[in-house]
Write a protein that holds these residues in place. Structure first.
Motif, PDB file in Angstrom:
ATOM      1  N   UNK A  12       0.840  -1.202   0.000  1.00  0.00           N
ATOM      2  CA  UNK A  12       0.000   0.000   0.000  1.00  0.00           C
ATOM      3  C   UNK A  12       0.871   1.246   0.000  1.00  0.00           C
ATOM      4  N   UNK A  13       1.920   1.237   0.831  1.00  0.00           N
ATOM      5  CA  UNK A  13       2.807   2.397   0.894  1.00  0.00           C
ATOM      6  C   UNK A  13       3.571   2.573  -0.418  1.00  0.00           C
ATOM      7  N   UNK A  14       4.070   1.465  -0.985  1.00  0.00           N
ATOM      8  CA  UNK A  14       4.853   1.538  -2.218  1.00  0.00           C
ATOM      9  C   UNK A  14       4.032   2.150  -3.357  1.00  0.00           C
ATOM     10  N   UNK A  15       2.745   1.846  -3.379  1.00  0.00           N
ATOM     11  CA  UNK A  15       1.857   2.388  -4.420  1.00  0.00           C
ATOM     12  C   UNK A  15       1.668   3.905  -4.281  1.00  0.00           C
ATOM     13  N   UNK A  16       1.901   4.454  -3.093  1.00  0.00           N
ATOM     14  CA  UNK A  16       1.677   5.894  -2.883  1.00  0.00           C
ATOM     15  C   UNK A  16       2.901   6.743  -3.224  1.00  0.00           C
ATOM     16  N   UNK A  17       4.046   6.114  -3.465  1.00  0.00           N
ATOM     17  CA  UNK A  17       5.275   6.872  -3.738  1.00  0.00           C
ATOM     18  C   UNK A  17       5.127   7.610  -5.066  1.00  0.00           C
ATOM     19  N   UNK A  18       5.449   8.889  -5.046  1.00  0.00           N
ATOM     20  CA  UNK A  18       5.394   9.726  -6.239  1.00  0.00           C
ATOM     21  C   UNK A  18       6.270   9.132  -7.341  1.00  0.00           C
ATOM     22  N   UNK A  19       5.766   9.143  -8.575  1.00  0.00           N
ATOM     23  CA  UNK A  19       6.483   8.527  -9.701  1.00  0.00           C
ATOM     24  C   UNK A  19       7.857   9.151  -9.918  1.00  0.00           C
ATOM     25  N   UNK A 146      15.062 -25.488  -6.095  1.00  0.00           N
ATOM     26  CA  UNK A 146      15.306 -26.504  -7.119  1.00  0.00           C
ATOM     27  C   UNK A 146      16.541 -26.226  -7.967  1.00  0.00           C
ATOM     28  N   UNK A 147      17.289 -25.196  -7.633  1.00  0.00           N
ATOM     29  CA  UNK A 147      18.469 -24.859  -8.439  1.00  0.00           C
ATOM     30  C   UNK A 147      19.582 -25.870  -8.226  1.00  0.00           C
ATOM     31  N   UNK A 148      20.329 -26.123  -9.308  1.00  0.00           N
ATOM     32  CA  UNK A 148      21.391 -27.136  -9.255  1.00  0.00           C
ATOM     33  C   UNK A 148      22.709 -26.578  -8.721  1.00  0.00           C
ATOM     34  N   UNK A 149      22.829 -25.247  -8.634  1.00  0.00           N
ATOM     35  CA  UNK A 149      24.065 -24.668  -8.102  1.00  0.00           C
ATOM     36  C   UNK A 149      23.750 -23.411  -7.298  1.00  0.00           C
ATOM     37  N   UNK A 150      24.706 -23.003  -6.496  1.00  0.00           N
ATOM     38  CA  UNK A 150      24.557 -21.784  -5.711  1.00  0.00           C
ATOM     39  C   UNK A 150      24.800 -20.581  -6.615  1.00  0.00           C
ATOM     40  N   UNK A 151      23.861 -19.676  -6.666  1.00  0.00           N
ATOM     41  CA  UNK A 151      23.978 -18.454  -7.455  1.00  0.00           C
ATOM     42  C   UNK A 151      23.670 -17.289  -6.522  1.00  0.00           C
ATOM     43  N   UNK A 152      24.433 -16.211  -6.654  1.00  0.00           N
ATOM     44  CA  UNK A 152      24.210 -15.039  -5.813  1.00  0.00           C
ATOM     45  C   UNK A 152      22.837 -14.446  -6.116  1.00  0.00           C
ATOM     46  N   UNK A 153      22.040 -14.290  -5.059  1.00  0.00           N
ATOM     47  CA  UNK A 153      20.668 -13.803  -5.167  1.00  0.00           C
ATOM     48  C   UNK A 153      20.570 -12.431  -4.514  1.00  0.00           C
ATOM     49  N   UNK A 154      20.304 -11.411  -5.315  1.00  0.00           N
ATOM     50  CA  UNK A 154      20.194 -10.059  -4.772  1.00  0.00           C
ATOM     51  C   UNK A 154      18.819  -9.482  -5.107  1.00  0.00           C
ATOM     52  N   UNK A 155      18.211  -8.887  -4.094  1.00  0.00           N
ATOM     53  CA  UNK A 155      16.905  -8.251  -4.277  1.00  0.00           C
ATOM     54  C   UNK A 155      17.112  -6.783  -4.602  1.00  0.00           C
ATOM     55  N   UNK A 156      16.204  -6.246  -5.393  1.00  0.00           N
ATOM     56  CA  UNK A 156      16.181  -4.820  -5.678  1.00  0.00           C
ATOM     57  C   UNK A 156      14.952  -4.259  -4.980  1.00  0.00           C
ATOM     58  N   UNK A 157      15.174  -3.279  -4.103  1.00  0.00           N
ATOM     59  CA  UNK A 157      14.073  -2.774  -3.292  1.00  0.00           C
ATOM     60  C   UNK A 157      14.332  -1.336  -2.867  1.00  0.00           C
ATOM     61  N   UNK A 158      13.294  -0.679  -2.424  1.00  0.00           N
ATOM     62  CA  UNK A 158      13.436   0.657  -1.866  1.00  0.00           C
ATOM     63  C   UNK A 158      13.777   0.529  -0.382  1.00  0.00           C
ATOM     64  N   UNK A 159      14.446   1.529   0.124  1.00  0.00           N
ATOM     65  CA  UNK A 159      14.937   1.498   1.499  1.00  0.00           C
ATOM     66  C   UNK A 159      13.841   1.164   2.517  1.00  0.00           C
ATOM     67  N   UNK A 160      12.640   1.684   2.329  1.00  0.00           N
ATOM     68  CA  UNK A 160      11.560   1.434   3.301  1.00  0.00           C
ATOM     69  C   UNK A 160      11.111  -0.027   3.308  1.00  0.00           C
ATOM     70  N   UNK A 161      11.531  -0.817   2.318  1.00  0.00           N
ATOM     71  CA  UNK A 161      11.165  -2.234   2.270  1.00  0.00           C
ATOM     72  C   UNK A 161      12.106  -3.095   3.115  1.00  0.00           C
ATOM     73  N   UNK A 162      13.185  -2.498   3.634  1.00  0.00           N
ATOM     74  CA  UNK A 162      14.136  -3.238   4.475  1.00  0.00           C
ATOM     75  C   UNK A 162      13.743  -3.030   5.932  1.00  0.00           C
ATOM     76  N   UNK A 163      13.477  -4.150   6.610  1.00  0.00           N
ATOM     77  CA  UNK A 163      13.051  -4.122   8.006  1.00  0.00           C
ATOM     78  C   UNK A 163      14.144  -4.741   8.887  1.00  0.00           C
ATOM     79  N   UNK A 164      13.991  -4.611  10.185  1.00  0.00           N
ATOM     80  CA  UNK A 164      14.954  -5.229  11.109  1.00  0.00           C
ATOM     81  C   UNK A 164      14.957  -6.742  10.933  1.00  0.00           C
ATOM     82  N   UNK A 165      13.778  -7.323  10.945  1.00  0.00           N
ATOM     83  CA  UNK A 165      13.639  -8.759  10.679  1.00  0.00           C
ATOM     84  C   UNK A 165      12.306  -8.989   9.989  1.00  0.00           C
TER      85      UNK A 165
END
Length: 188
Positions: A12-19, A146-165
């Protein structure tokens, strides 16, 4: 908070962010990613195709293609099949698919996950320990487990989407990092 409550609140908050604000943040995330060693060292990148208020990956995909990198994107034929990986040669090979999300056209080549060097992931909320709350369908958790090998997984997000836990269930797959407009977080 429970996952359902986190999803509701963050989306809901992400949808309110000015374009215009979102475009500025997207540019910072873009620059941070393409200047990272992680990106520079990767030849084959699996990237989600951004939808609605997600961090824009269209520019990232176009940049990677013009830089000679191999770009793969997800396609979902059914909930049972889950995510399939397809290589695209250009952005025009994407059309509206599952839930209105851009997906590769039928002529694109399906590839194996063992060819991937880097995975750029979507999501709703994240923490600094690799925790991720997705959209609730578990597509990425099933795909990653189900992946056959370890691949680095990085998320792309806005700062407000990062929480303590964030709450994690047994089947949830942890990620390796998050890039926001403010920082690159490498999970512990």
């Amino acid at each position: 908070m429970e996952k359902k409550e986190i999803r509701k609140k963050i989306l809901e908050y992400r949808e309110t962010i000015d374009e215009n604000q979102r475009k500025m943040w997207d540019e910072e995330i873009f620059k941070s990613l393409i200047n990272s060693d992680l990106y520079k060292r990767s030849n084959t990148i699996f990237a989600f195709v951004s939808f609605k208020s997600e961090v824009d990956t269209h520019k990232i995909i176009k940049h990677a293609l013009s830089s000679g990198k191999t770009i793969c994107v997800p396609k979902i034929n059914s909930k049972q099949e889950g995510i399939k990986i397809y290589k695209i040669e250009n952005f025009d090979q994407l059309k509206e698919g599952y839930f209105g999300i851009m997906e590769p056209v039928e002529s694109c080549e399906e590839v194996d996950s063992s060819t991937l060097d880097l995975i750029l992931m979507p999501g709703v909320a994240f923490d600094r320990h690799g925790g991720r709350v997705g959209y609730g369908a578990a597509f990425y958790d099933r795909f990653l487990s189900n992946m056959s090998k370890q691949v680095y997984k990085v998320a792309l997000a806005y700062d407000f989407q990062v929480m303590d836990t964030v709450p994690m269930d047994e089947h949830d797959v942890r990620i390796d990092g998050v890039i926001t407009e403010r920082e690159m977080i490498i999970t512990e």
